[in-house]
Design a protein around this motif. Structure first.
Motif, PDB file in Angstrom:
ATOM      1  N   MET A   1       0.831  -1.185   0.000  1.00 53.60           N
ATOM      2  CA  MET A   1       0.000   0.000   0.000  1.00 53.60           C
ATOM      3  C   MET A   1       0.873   1.245   0.000  1.00 53.60           C
ATOM      4  SD  MET A   1      -3.019   0.767   2.616  1.00 53.60           S
ATOM      5  CE  MET A   1      -3.435   2.374   3.100  1.00 53.60           C
ATOM      6  N   ILE A   2       0.562   2.171  -0.886  1.00 48.32           N
ATOM      7  CA  ILE A   2       1.322   3.412  -0.993  1.00 48.32           C
ATOM      8  C   ILE A   2       0.727   4.439  -0.040  1.00 48.32           C
ATOM      9  CG2 ILE A   2       1.979   5.297  -2.509  1.00 48.32           C
ATOM     10  CD1 ILE A   2       1.896   3.297  -4.820  1.00 48.32           C
ATOM     11  N   LYS A   3       1.565   5.000   0.786  1.00 45.21           N
ATOM     12  CA  LYS A   3       1.134   6.017   1.742  1.00 45.21           C
ATOM     13  C   LYS A   3       1.058   7.375   1.038  1.00 45.21           C
ATOM     14  CE  LYS A   3       2.672   8.429   5.842  1.00 45.21           C
ATOM     15  NZ  LYS A   3       3.834   8.738   6.653  1.00 45.21           N
ATOM     16  N   PRO A   4      -0.046   8.104   1.157  1.00 41.29           N
ATOM     17  CA  PRO A   4      -0.128   9.428   0.547  1.00 41.29           C
ATOM     18  C   PRO A   4       0.865  10.381   1.219  1.00 41.29           C
ATOM     19  CG  PRO A   4      -2.249   8.788   1.503  1.00 41.29           C
ATOM     20  CD  PRO A   4      -1.272   7.718   1.822  1.00 41.29           C
ATOM     21  N   GLU A   5       1.281  11.364   0.472  1.00 38.55           N
ATOM     22  CA  GLU A   5       2.209  12.365   0.993  1.00 38.55           C
ATOM     23  C   GLU A   5       1.431  13.634   1.336  1.00 38.55           C
ATOM     24  OE1 GLU A   5       6.379  13.527  -0.624  1.00 38.55           O
ATOM     25  OE2 GLU A   5       4.918  14.749  -1.704  1.00 38.55           O
ATOM     26  N   LEU A   6       1.630  14.161   2.532  1.00 39.35           N
ATOM     27  CA  LEU A   6       1.023  15.420   2.923  1.00 39.35           C
ATOM     28  C   LEU A   6       1.980  16.541   2.526  1.00 39.35           C
ATOM     29  CD1 LEU A   6      -1.174  17.072   4.276  1.00 39.35           C
ATOM     30  CD2 LEU A   6      -0.039  16.651   6.478  1.00 39.35           C
ATOM     31  N   LEU A   7       1.574  17.314   1.528  1.00 43.59           N
ATOM     32  CA  LEU A   7       2.381  18.405   0.988  1.00 43.59           C
ATOM     33  C   LEU A   7       1.772  19.725   1.423  1.00 43.59           C
ATOM     34  CD1 LEU A   7       4.612  19.469  -0.948  1.00 43.59           C
ATOM     35  CD2 LEU A   7       2.924  19.258  -2.797  1.00 43.59           C
ATOM     36  N   SER A   8       2.590  20.605   1.963  1.00 47.55           N
ATOM     37  CA  SER A   8       2.110  21.880   2.485  1.00 47.55           C
ATOM     38  C   SER A   8       2.903  23.033   1.888  1.00 47.55           C
ATOM     39  CB  SER A   8       2.271  21.883   4.010  1.00 47.55           C
ATOM     40  OG  SER A   8       1.853  23.106   4.559  1.00 47.55           O
ATOM     41  N   PRO A   9       2.252  24.179   1.638  1.00 50.96           N
ATOM     42  CA  PRO A   9       3.007  25.355   1.206  1.00 50.96           C
ATOM     43  C   PRO A   9       3.803  25.913   2.384  1.00 50.96           C
ATOM     44  CG  PRO A   9       0.716  25.938   1.538  1.00 50.96           C
ATOM     45  CD  PRO A   9       0.821  24.442   1.732  1.00 50.96           C
ATOM     46  N   ALA A  10       4.909  26.526   2.080  1.00 46.90           N
ATOM     47  CA  ALA A  10       5.721  27.176   3.112  1.00 46.90           C
ATOM     48  C   ALA A  10       6.071  28.569   2.617  1.00 46.90           C
ATOM     49  CB  ALA A  10       6.975  26.369   3.402  1.00 46.90           C
ATOM     50  N   GLY A  11       5.353  29.549   3.097  1.00 45.59           N
ATOM     51  CA  GLY A  11       5.571  30.923   2.659  1.00 45.59           C
ATOM     52  C   GLY A  11       6.752  31.600   3.308  1.00 45.59           C
ATOM     53  N   SER A  12       7.361  30.940   4.274  1.00 47.72           N
ATOM     54  CA  SER A  12       8.529  31.501   4.957  1.00 47.72           C
ATOM     55  C   SER A  12       9.252  30.358   5.666  1.00 47.72           C
ATOM     56  CB  SER A  12       8.103  32.556   5.985  1.00 47.72           C
ATOM     57  OG  SER A  12       7.435  31.944   7.072  1.00 47.72           O
ATOM     58  N   PRO A  13      10.489  30.603   6.093  1.00 53.88           N
ATOM     59  CA  PRO A  13      11.185  29.556   6.843  1.00 53.88           C
ATOM     60  C   PRO A  13      10.428  29.151   8.115  1.00 53.88           C
ATOM     61  CG  PRO A  13      12.771  31.150   6.037  1.00 53.88           C
ATOM     62  CD  PRO A  13      11.399  31.718   5.753  1.00 53.88           C
ATOM     63  N   GLN A  14       9.828  30.101   8.797  1.00 56.15           N
ATOM     64  CA  GLN A  14       9.070  29.800  10.000  1.00 56.15           C
ATOM     65  C   GLN A  14       7.854  28.926   9.678  1.00 56.15           C
ATOM     66  OE1 GLN A  14       7.129  33.131  11.889  1.00 56.15           O
ATOM     67  NE2 GLN A  14       7.030  32.079  13.855  1.00 56.15           N
ATOM     68  N   LYS A  15       7.138  29.242   8.607  1.00 56.97           N
ATOM     69  CA  LYS A  15       5.978  28.447   8.221  1.00 56.97           C
ATOM     70  C   LYS A  15       6.390  27.045   7.771  1.00 56.97           C
ATOM     71  CE  LYS A  15       3.159  32.430   7.154  1.00 56.97           C
ATOM     72  NZ  LYS A  15       2.611  33.280   6.100  1.00 56.97           N
ATOM     73  N   MET A  16       7.577  26.937   7.202  1.00 59.77           N
ATOM     74  CA  MET A  16       8.100  25.623   6.836  1.00 59.77           C
ATOM     75  C   MET A  16       8.250  24.751   8.086  1.00 59.77           C
ATOM     76  SD  MET A  16      11.912  24.581   5.503  1.00 59.77           S
ATOM     77  CE  MET A  16      12.593  25.074   7.076  1.00 59.77           C
ATOM     78  N   ARG A  17       8.834  25.318   9.124  1.00 60.10           N
ATOM     79  CA  ARG A  17       9.036  24.565  10.362  1.00 60.10           C
ATOM     80  C   ARG A  17       7.695  24.167  10.989  1.00 60.10           C
ATOM     81  NH1 ARG A  17      14.482  24.783  11.766  1.00 60.10           N
ATOM     82  NH2 ARG A  17      15.631  26.457  10.769  1.00 60.10           N
ATOM     83  N   TYR A  18       6.712  25.071  10.942  1.00 61.80           N
ATOM     84  CA  TYR A  18       5.374  24.743  11.446  1.00 61.80           C
ATOM     85  C   TYR A  18       4.759  23.592  10.645  1.00 61.80           C
ATOM     86  CZ  TYR A  18       5.042  28.962  14.377  1.00 61.80           C
ATOM     87  OH  TYR A  18       5.233  29.920  15.329  1.00 61.80           O
ATOM     88  N   ALA A  19       4.886  23.648   9.332  1.00 59.82           N
ATOM     89  CA  ALA A  19       4.299  22.599   8.491  1.00 59.82           C
ATOM     90  C   ALA A  19       4.875  21.233   8.847  1.00 59.82           C
ATOM     91  CB  ALA A  19       4.525  22.920   7.016  1.00 59.82           C
ATOM     92  N   TYR A  20       6.185  21.178   8.994  1.00 58.77           N
ATOM     93  CA  TYR A  20       6.800  19.910   9.368  1.00 58.77           C
ATOM     94  C   TYR A  20       6.370  19.488  10.779  1.00 58.77           C
ATOM     95  CZ  TYR A  20       9.974  20.193   5.335  1.00 58.77           C
ATOM     96  OH  TYR A  20      10.506  20.247   4.079  1.00 58.77           O
ATOM     97  N   ALA A  21       6.325  20.437  11.706  1.00 58.64           N
ATOM     98  CA  ALA A  21       5.948  20.117  13.090  1.00 58.64           C
ATOM     99  C   ALA A  21       4.527  19.576  13.178  1.00 58.64           C
ATOM    100  CB  ALA A  21       6.102  21.350  13.976  1.00 58.64           C
TER     101      ALA A  21
END
Length: 104
Positions: A1-21
């Motif tokens: 079974m292939i696991k879907p990938e959750l892809l998120s926009p990151a408008g800034s370095p801080q938002k990138m860290r939030y998305a991963y968190a």
């Protein structure tokens, strides 16, 4: 079974860290001067390179976005920026210009 990938926009370095968190498997971030929201993009080439290192350090993916159709006068600048960013090995580029896609 292939696991879907959750892809998120990151408008800034801080938002990138939030998305991963908050569970993103991958993020996408705009390349300065070559993304549709360039005026709102706080990323720089250096911070994108650091973002790639950060993402890979926590076993996450990062895609870099160059989704404009640049005028001919910006092609040389695009190639220079892209070469620098390709060296840091993002997981993929998200692009829209067929000619630049062929170049890449």
């Amino acid at each position: 079974m292939i696991k879907p990938e959750l892809l998120s926009p990151a408008g800034s370095p801080q938002k990138m860290r939030y998305a991963y968190a908050y569970g993103a498997d991958a993020i996408y971030a705009g390349i300065p001067k070559f993304s549709l929201r360039a005026k709102e993009n706080p990323f720089t080439t250096d911070s994108l390179m650091a973002a790639v290192q950060y993402a890979h350090g926590i076993n996450k993916k990062i895609y870099l976005t160059a989704n404009i159709l640049p005028p001919n006068r910006k092609i040389t600048s695009f190639k220079k920026s892209l070469a620098q960013l390709a060296d840091c090995k993002p997981d993929a580029f998200i692009m829209s210009d067929p000619g630049l896609i062929q170049y890449v």
